[in-house]
Design a protein around this motif. Structure first.
Motif, mmCIF file in Angstrom:
data_model
loop_
_atom_site.group_PDB
_atom_site.id
_atom_site.type_symbol
_atom_site.label_atom_id
_atom_site.label_comp_id
_atom_site.label_asym_id
_atom_site.label_seq_id
_atom_site.Cartn_x
_atom_site.Cartn_y
_atom_site.Cartn_z
ATOM 1 N N MET A 4 0.753 -0.900 -0.291
ATOM 2 C CA MET A 4 -0.289 -0.283 0.043
ATOM 3 C C MET A 4 0.707 1.029 -0.068
ATOM 4 S SD MET A 4 -3.158 0.911 2.622
ATOM 5 C CE MET A 4 -1.993 0.813 3.764
ATOM 6 N N PHE A 5 2.088 1.336 1.042
ATOM 7 C CA PHE A 5 2.541 2.526 0.970
ATOM 8 C C PHE A 5 3.853 2.582 -0.561
ATOM 9 C CE2 PHE A 5 1.739 2.621 5.813
ATOM 10 C CZ PHE A 5 2.131 3.613 6.083
ATOM 11 N N ALA A 6 4.381 1.346 -0.751
ATOM 12 C CA ALA A 6 5.289 1.167 -2.412
ATOM 13 C C ALA A 6 3.943 1.798 -2.531
ATOM 14 C CB ALA A 6 5.295 0.004 -2.565
ATOM 15 N N HIS A 7 3.172 1.548 -3.176
ATOM 16 C CA HIS A 7 2.062 2.119 -4.565
ATOM 17 C C HIS A 7 1.260 3.076 -4.274
ATOM 18 C CE1 HIS A 7 -1.831 1.085 -6.617
ATOM 19 N NE2 HIS A 7 -1.287 1.574 -7.631
ATOM 20 N N ALA A 8 1.355 4.546 -2.970
ATOM 21 C CA ALA A 8 1.132 5.616 -2.825
ATOM 22 C C ALA A 8 2.177 6.588 -3.016
ATOM 23 C CB ALA A 8 0.323 5.203 -1.488
ATOM 24 N N GLY A 9 3.591 5.993 -2.978
ATOM 25 C CA GLY A 9 4.596 6.018 -2.888
ATOM 26 C C GLY A 9 5.040 6.938 -4.768
ATOM 27 N N PHE A 10 4.660 5.149 -5.081
ATOM 28 C CA PHE A 10 5.173 5.388 -6.896
ATOM 29 C C PHE A 10 3.888 6.246 -7.533
ATOM 30 C CE2 PHE A 10 4.558 3.544 -11.329
ATOM 31 C CZ PHE A 10 5.519 2.648 -11.212
ATOM 32 N N GLY A 11 2.899 5.933 -6.866
ATOM 33 C CA GLY A 11 1.748 7.149 -7.331
ATOM 34 C C GLY A 11 1.663 8.346 -7.307
ATOM 35 N N ALA A 12 2.256 8.977 -6.102
ATOM 36 C CA ALA A 12 2.809 10.075 -6.002
ATOM 37 C C ALA A 12 4.062 10.785 -7.006
ATOM 38 C CB ALA A 12 3.686 10.311 -4.198
ATOM 39 N N ALA A 13 5.049 9.269 -6.667
ATOM 40 C CA ALA A 13 7.008 10.001 -8.063
ATOM 41 C C ALA A 13 5.813 10.129 -9.096
ATOM 42 C CB ALA A 13 7.414 9.310 -7.640
ATOM 43 N N SER A 14 4.836 9.683 -9.872
ATOM 44 C CA SER A 14 4.967 9.252 -11.218
ATOM 45 C C SER A 14 3.801 11.189 -10.972
ATOM 46 C CB SER A 14 4.497 8.174 -11.837
ATOM 47 O OG SER A 14 4.279 7.228 -11.461
ATOM 48 N N GLY A 15 2.719 11.125 -10.618
ATOM 49 C CA GLY A 15 2.339 12.391 -10.229
ATOM 50 C C GLY A 15 2.865 13.563 -10.718
ATOM 51 N N ALA A 16 4.058 14.003 -10.101
ATOM 52 C CA ALA A 16 5.024 14.662 -9.556
ATOM 53 C C ALA A 16 6.016 14.936 -10.930
ATOM 54 C CB ALA A 16 6.171 14.256 -8.353
ATOM 55 N N VAL A 17 6.164 13.587 -11.323
ATOM 56 C CA VAL A 17 6.984 13.865 -12.920
ATOM 57 C C VAL A 17 5.748 14.566 -13.551
ATOM 58 C CG1 VAL A 17 7.982 12.612 -14.935
ATOM 59 C CG2 VAL A 17 8.312 11.652 -12.489
ATOM 60 N N TYR A 18 4.681 13.869 -13.680
ATOM 61 C CA TYR A 18 3.837 14.914 -15.049
ATOM 62 C C TYR A 18 3.260 15.958 -15.090
ATOM 63 C CZ TYR A 18 -0.121 15.062 -17.567
ATOM 64 O OH TYR A 18 -1.143 15.104 -19.075
ATOM 65 N N ALA A 19 3.592 16.065 -13.527
ATOM 66 C CA ALA A 19 3.631 17.690 -13.268
ATOM 67 C C ALA A 19 4.669 18.623 -13.905
ATOM 68 C CB ALA A 19 3.052 18.571 -12.044
ATOM 69 N N VAL A 20 5.741 18.242 -13.414
ATOM 70 C CA VAL A 20 6.803 19.140 -13.493
ATOM 71 C C VAL A 20 6.786 18.820 -15.647
ATOM 72 C CG1 VAL A 20 9.400 18.217 -14.234
ATOM 73 C CG2 VAL A 20 8.132 18.402 -11.686
ATOM 74 N N CYS A 21 6.349 18.081 -16.371
ATOM 75 C CA CYS A 21 6.156 18.135 -17.421
ATOM 76 C C CYS A 21 5.211 18.388 -17.910
ATOM 77 C CB CYS A 21 6.152 16.345 -18.478
ATOM 78 S SG CYS A 21 7.442 15.376 -17.674
ATOM 79 N N CYS A 22 4.491 19.234 -17.339
ATOM 80 C CA CYS A 22 2.864 20.183 -17.914
ATOM 81 C C CYS A 22 3.460 21.541 -17.201
ATOM 82 C CB CYS A 22 2.132 19.456 -17.242
ATOM 83 S SG CYS A 22 1.224 18.247 -17.297
ATOM 84 N N ARG A 23 4.237 21.621 -16.879
ATOM 85 C CA ARG A 23 5.142 22.816 -16.270
ATOM 86 C C ARG A 23 4.015 24.007 -16.182
ATOM 87 N NH1 ARG A 23 8.605 23.555 -21.038
ATOM 88 N NH2 ARG A 23 8.637 21.796 -21.712
ATOM 89 N N GLY A 24 3.148 23.667 -14.991
ATOM 90 C CA GLY A 24 1.432 24.282 -15.034
ATOM 91 C C GLY A 24 0.755 25.261 -15.920
ATOM 92 N N ARG A 25 0.840 24.296 -17.433
ATOM 93 C CA ARG A 25 0.294 24.063 -17.977
ATOM 94 C C ARG A 25 -0.942 23.217 -17.826
ATOM 95 N NH1 ARG A 25 4.976 23.729 -21.243
ATOM 96 N NH2 ARG A 25 4.842 21.848 -21.870
ATOM 97 N N PRO A 26 -2.112 23.931 -18.660
ATOM 98 C CA PRO A 26 -3.735 22.802 -19.060
ATOM 99 C C PRO A 26 -2.904 21.497 -19.410
ATOM 100 C CG PRO A 26 -3.929 25.185 -19.744
ATOM 101 C CD PRO A 26 -2.898 25.197 -19.775
ATOM 102 N N THR A 27 -2.985 20.361 -18.638
ATOM 103 C CA THR A 27 -3.468 19.246 -19.463
ATOM 104 C C THR A 27 -4.860 18.600 -19.687
ATOM 105 O OG1 THR A 27 -2.647 17.236 -18.434
ATOM 106 C CG2 THR A 27 -3.730 18.548 -16.539
ATOM 107 N N PRO A 28 -5.254 18.783 -21.032
ATOM 108 C CA PRO A 28 -6.013 18.152 -21.662
ATOM 109 C C PRO A 28 -6.110 16.321 -21.313
ATOM 110 C CG PRO A 28 -5.232 18.628 -23.110
ATOM 111 C CD PRO A 28 -4.092 19.429 -21.704
#
Length: 148
Positions: free
Chosen positions: A58-82
């Motif tokens: 459960m903790f590993a899944h949450a950590g992987f999901g959080a890290a993946s979300g962080a990577v996605y947000a950095v790639c989006c650079r605050g722009r709208p994400t369709p």
């Protein structure tokens, strides 16, 4: 941006996990992939059940999901994400994991060789992840005066 994405990824992982639990209760999945991954990573025989594997998973899944979300947000650079790019990202995570490293480590069979229920639940779960992540980031960016 990374912190926003991590928070969004954590929320999206929670939504995805609810769907995964429903899939298990409906008999579509033998057990949860995060638990199986944790079992393989813990000391001892990689296929034997271990004390605490559910919590570790459960903790590993949450950590992987959080890290993946962080990577996605950095790639989006605050722009709208369709929705479409977020869905592609989330399904890419699913495909790379469940056709790639998870079967290569002998944890679960690849998508093509698994029971019919688990891949379907996991694909839909990752769709939920992508949609929730995109929606969260867009709302947070709008609330903070960003372009999202």
């Amino acid at each position: 941006m990374a912190a926003k994405g991590a928070l969004g990824g954590l929320l999206a992982t929670g939504a995805m996990s609810v769907l995964m639990l429903a899939g298990s209760r409906a008999g579509l999945m033998e057990d949860q992939p995060p638990k199986r991954i944790a079992r393989a990573a813990m000391a001892g025989d990689r296929h034997s059940p271990k004390r605490g594997e559910r919590v570790v998973g459960m903790f590993a899944h949450a950590g992987f999901g959080a890290a993946s979300g962080a990577v996605y947000a950095v790639c989006c650079r605050g722009r709208p994400t369709p929705a479409l790019p977020a869905l592609a990202y989330a399904l890419g995570i699913w495909f790379v994991s469940y056709e790639g490293w998870v079967p290569k480590l002998g944890i679960l069979p690849p998508i093509s060789g698994d029971r019919p229920g688990r891949p379907a639940v996991m694909a839909v779960g990752h769709i939920v992840y992508g949609l929730v992540l995109a929606r969260f980031l867009n709302r947070l960016n709008r609330a903070q005066g960003g372009s999202g």
